[in-house]
Write a protein that holds these residues in place. Sequence first.
Motif, PDB file in Angstrom:
ATOM      1  N   HIS A  75      -7.736   2.358   1.169  1.00  0.00           N
ATOM      2  CA  HIS A  75      -8.030   1.262  -0.375  1.00  0.00           C
ATOM      3  C   HIS A  75      -7.667   2.631  -1.700  1.00  0.00           C
ATOM      4  O   HIS A  75      -8.113   3.907  -1.426  1.00  0.00           O
ATOM      5  CB  HIS A  75      -9.915   0.969  -1.055  1.00  0.00           C
ATOM      6  CG  HIS A  75     -10.232   0.622  -2.134  1.00  0.00           C
ATOM      7  ND1 HIS A  75     -10.496   1.596  -3.310  1.00  0.00           N
ATOM      8  CD2 HIS A  75     -10.096  -0.970  -1.998  1.00  0.00           C
ATOM      9  CE1 HIS A  75     -10.897   0.491  -3.907  1.00  0.00           C
ATOM     10  NE2 HIS A  75     -11.327  -0.939  -3.549  1.00  0.00           N
ATOM     11  N   PHE A  76      -7.988   2.605  -2.928  1.00  0.00           N
ATOM     12  CA  PHE A  76      -7.011   3.350  -4.107  1.00  0.00           C
ATOM     13  C   PHE A  76      -8.524   4.495  -4.087  1.00  0.00           C
ATOM     14  O   PHE A  76      -8.742   5.645  -4.526  1.00  0.00           O
ATOM     15  CB  PHE A  76      -7.067   2.998  -5.186  1.00  0.00           C
ATOM     16  CG  PHE A  76      -6.963   4.202  -6.549  1.00  0.00           C
ATOM     17  CD1 PHE A  76      -5.571   4.608  -6.372  1.00  0.00           C
ATOM     18  CD2 PHE A  76      -7.860   4.617  -7.127  1.00  0.00           C
ATOM     19  CE1 PHE A  76      -5.387   5.184  -7.681  1.00  0.00           C
ATOM     20  CE2 PHE A  76      -7.780   5.218  -8.104  1.00  0.00           C
ATOM     21  CZ  PHE A  76      -6.699   6.012  -8.878  1.00  0.00           C
ATOM     22  N   ILE A 114      -3.661  -6.590  -0.740  1.00  0.00           N
ATOM     23  CA  ILE A 114      -4.154  -5.590  -1.383  1.00  0.00           C
ATOM     24  C   ILE A 114      -4.921  -6.086  -2.720  1.00  0.00           C
ATOM     25  O   ILE A 114      -5.628  -5.202  -2.466  1.00  0.00           O
ATOM     26  CB  ILE A 114      -2.288  -5.180  -1.439  1.00  0.00           C
ATOM     27  CG1 ILE A 114      -3.419  -4.186  -2.045  1.00  0.00           C
ATOM     28  CG2 ILE A 114      -1.446  -6.030  -3.093  1.00  0.00           C
ATOM     29  CD1 ILE A 114      -1.784  -2.951  -3.064  1.00  0.00           C
ATOM     30  N   TRP A 115      -4.298  -7.058  -3.386  1.00  0.00           N
ATOM     31  CA  TRP A 115      -5.452  -7.278  -4.081  1.00  0.00           C
ATOM     32  C   TRP A 115      -6.577  -7.654  -4.047  1.00  0.00           C
ATOM     33  O   TRP A 115      -7.587  -7.148  -4.840  1.00  0.00           O
ATOM     34  CB  TRP A 115      -4.949  -7.760  -5.564  1.00  0.00           C
ATOM     35  CG  TRP A 115      -3.599  -8.075  -5.715  1.00  0.00           C
ATOM     36  CD1 TRP A 115      -2.199  -8.473  -5.906  1.00  0.00           C
ATOM     37  CD2 TRP A 115      -3.807  -7.042  -6.902  1.00  0.00           C
ATOM     38  NE1 TRP A 115      -1.212  -8.489  -6.352  1.00  0.00           N
ATOM     39  CE2 TRP A 115      -2.296  -6.609  -6.590  1.00  0.00           C
ATOM     40  CE3 TRP A 115      -4.010  -6.397  -7.328  1.00  0.00           C
ATOM     41  CZ2 TRP A 115      -1.391  -5.867  -7.636  1.00  0.00           C
ATOM     42  CZ3 TRP A 115      -3.421  -4.759  -7.751  1.00  0.00           C
ATOM     43  CH2 TRP A 115      -2.266  -4.404  -8.144  1.00  0.00           C
ATOM     44  N   ARG A 121      -2.327   2.218   4.678  1.00  0.00           N
ATOM     45  CA  ARG A 121      -3.477   1.095   3.864  1.00  0.00           C
ATOM     46  C   ARG A 121      -4.721   1.475   4.062  1.00  0.00           C
ATOM     47  O   ARG A 121      -5.423   1.522   4.484  1.00  0.00           O
ATOM     48  CB  ARG A 121      -3.780  -0.336   5.446  1.00  0.00           C
ATOM     49  CG  ARG A 121      -4.868  -1.185   4.329  1.00  0.00           C
ATOM     50  CD  ARG A 121      -4.613  -2.800   6.262  1.00  0.00           C
ATOM     51  NE  ARG A 121      -3.730  -2.957   5.549  1.00  0.00           N
ATOM     52  CZ  ARG A 121      -3.957  -4.028   6.703  1.00  0.00           C
ATOM     53  NH1 ARG A 121      -4.759  -5.359   7.108  1.00  0.00           N
ATOM     54  NH2 ARG A 121      -2.678  -5.090   6.634  1.00  0.00           N
ATOM     55  N   TYR A 136       0.229  -0.766   0.239  1.00  0.00           N
ATOM     56  CA  TYR A 136      -0.181  -0.040   0.104  1.00  0.00           C
ATOM     57  C   TYR A 136       0.850   1.787  -0.372  1.00  0.00           C
ATOM     58  O   TYR A 136       0.620   2.098  -0.719  1.00  0.00           O
ATOM     59  CB  TYR A 136      -0.495   0.118   1.125  1.00  0.00           C
ATOM     60  CG  TYR A 136      -1.840  -0.799   1.096  1.00  0.00           C
ATOM     61  CD1 TYR A 136      -3.342  -0.423  -0.020  1.00  0.00           C
ATOM     62  CD2 TYR A 136      -2.348  -2.187   1.797  1.00  0.00           C
ATOM     63  CE1 TYR A 136      -4.428  -0.543  -0.162  1.00  0.00           C
ATOM     64  CE2 TYR A 136      -3.435  -2.533   1.542  1.00  0.00           C
ATOM     65  CZ  TYR A 136      -4.835  -2.374   0.518  1.00  0.00           C
ATOM     66  OH  TYR A 136      -5.896  -2.960   0.482  1.00  0.00           O
ATOM     67  N   GLN A 164      -7.928  -7.117  -0.880  1.00  0.00           N
ATOM     68  CA  GLN A 164      -8.839  -6.134  -0.429  1.00  0.00           C
ATOM     69  C   GLN A 164      -9.274  -4.981  -1.136  1.00  0.00           C
ATOM     70  O   GLN A 164     -10.458  -4.518  -1.062  1.00  0.00           O
ATOM     71  CB  GLN A 164      -7.830  -5.382   0.806  1.00  0.00           C
ATOM     72  CG  GLN A 164      -7.491  -6.422   1.972  1.00  0.00           C
ATOM     73  CD  GLN A 164      -6.169  -5.822   2.542  1.00  0.00           C
ATOM     74  OE1 GLN A 164      -6.313  -4.417   2.438  1.00  0.00           O
ATOM     75  NE2 GLN A 164      -5.957  -6.601   3.958  1.00  0.00           N
ATOM     76  N   HIS A 165      -8.336  -5.028  -2.719  1.00  0.00           N
ATOM     77  CA  HIS A 165      -9.400  -3.809  -3.692  1.00  0.00           C
ATOM     78  C   HIS A 165     -10.577  -4.277  -4.302  1.00  0.00           C
ATOM     79  O   HIS A 165     -11.364  -3.711  -4.790  1.00  0.00           O
ATOM     80  CB  HIS A 165      -8.012  -3.584  -3.811  1.00  0.00           C
ATOM     81  CG  HIS A 165      -7.549  -1.979  -3.869  1.00  0.00           C
ATOM     82  ND1 HIS A 165      -6.416  -2.373  -2.897  1.00  0.00           N
ATOM     83  CD2 HIS A 165      -7.875  -1.091  -4.877  1.00  0.00           C
ATOM     84  CE1 HIS A 165      -5.580  -0.590  -3.032  1.00  0.00           C
ATOM     85  NE2 HIS A 165      -6.579  -0.282  -3.320  1.00  0.00           N
ATOM     86  N   PHE A 194     -15.121   0.355   1.399  1.00  0.00           N
ATOM     87  CA  PHE A 194     -13.749   0.930   0.847  1.00  0.00           C
ATOM     88  C   PHE A 194     -13.479   1.393   2.067  1.00  0.00           C
ATOM     89  O   PHE A 194     -12.038   1.249   2.137  1.00  0.00           O
ATOM     90  CB  PHE A 194     -14.119   2.036  -0.359  1.00  0.00           C
ATOM     91  CG  PHE A 194     -14.701   2.120  -1.609  1.00  0.00           C
ATOM     92  CD1 PHE A 194     -13.284   1.699  -2.405  1.00  0.00           C
ATOM     93  CD2 PHE A 194     -16.028   2.331  -1.860  1.00  0.00           C
ATOM     94  CE1 PHE A 194     -14.887   1.113  -3.664  1.00  0.00           C
ATOM     95  CE2 PHE A 194     -16.667   1.280  -3.000  1.00  0.00           C
ATOM     96  CZ  PHE A 194     -16.353   1.619  -3.716  1.00  0.00           C
ATOM     97  N   VAL A 240     -11.202  -0.680   4.324  1.00  0.00           N
ATOM     98  CA  VAL A 240      -9.732  -1.620   4.420  1.00  0.00           C
ATOM     99  C   VAL A 240      -8.780  -0.756   5.091  1.00  0.00           C
ATOM    100  O   VAL A 240      -7.783  -1.530   5.703  1.00  0.00           O
ATOM    101  CB  VAL A 240      -9.362  -1.827   2.657  1.00  0.00           C
ATOM    102  CG1 VAL A 240      -8.068  -1.726   3.087  1.00  0.00           C
ATOM    103  CG2 VAL A 240     -10.242  -2.420   1.838  1.00  0.00           C
TER     104      VAL A 240
END
Length: 372
Positions: free
Chosen positions: A238-239, A351-352, A236, A148, A354-355, A219, A222
């Motif tokens: 989310h985008f 990370i993947w 950490r 992250y 969670q996204h 979102f 996360v």
Amino acid sequence: MTALPQSRRSWLACIAAFLGSCSLAGVICFHFPQLLTSHDFRQIYSETFARRLLLAGLIAAFVLGTLAILRGRNKRVALIGVVTAALAVLTGGSNVQFDAIGKTPYSLGLDWFVISLFFSALVFIPLERFLGREQSPLRPQWRTDLSYFFMSHVLVQFILILVTASTQGISALAAFPGLKAQIQAMPVWLQFLLAVFCADLAQALLHRAYHNVPLLWRFHAVHHSSRHMDWLAGSRVHFVEIVLTRSAVLLPLIVLGFAPAAINAYVVLVGIQAVLAHANVRIAFGWLEYLLVLPRYHHWHHVRDKAWVDKNYAIHLPLVDMLMGTFKLPPRGEWPHEYGVLKLETVPDGIWRQHLMPFRRPLPPPQQTPQA
């Protein structure tokens, strides 16, 4: 891979691997500066500084890695440091040459990631080692949070492009000449203080929405899924949340006409305080906890306790929480014993996953989630 017991872990090997990897990334930045380095960040440091830092990293990686191998401790990890440092030297080392840097509308900002990671680790790992709760920097899920950290720093250019495009478009539609004139007549230091308050209020209101609106909580969960609080855990995010929060915070500042110097100073403060608020630094700051958001204040926002899910939303000023009615401090000296979302299984690891999680299944806001 199973983590090594504390008694068998070699800090020399770990530091060598860290410095070797950073050195190799630095050499790659020199080879492709136009695509991999940030134009704005290059204005802050000099080429000489970057080369000296790279040389120091290479020497330290070789020396520490070799010592760890000779001692027979974590040979594989130590070898990573030696091999990556060797690759860095073979591809140019600190004397690597590069062509003139052209101008592009975007870049990956790999230099920002490497230098920021190096100095953050240099400052906060010793602080947390001596002033925090007993916890290794290589605690569970540190790789996820490092990913992250990488994402948020390397993709910062693309995020800023999206945010700038949206805020400038709205700014053209929403103009307040009288208010703008008053703000711009203020000295920069006063604009900075006002910017901190306005931005923190906007972020706290959005932050509260993250906790109460099921769609947004998908979102934000996360960020709250981290079971450990330290300087790395704050990355950490989310985008989608990064884009939403940056837009909501920068929009009022741009629309109201704050000076670029005041906005830049605020951005620097955000970077420092966001890391500090999550840091594993257990110091009693006393009355300062009523003026500034410090580690203990924000740690209780992350506690795995239903009584705290709607408290301490501010990131800079507790005054904002006081105005919102969400201010809460525990008895003096008390710290959380457990962190994370109330129902741990609602957020996957990695990370993947969670996204992708927010798009796959609905999550109720934390107030409706029974404690596991």
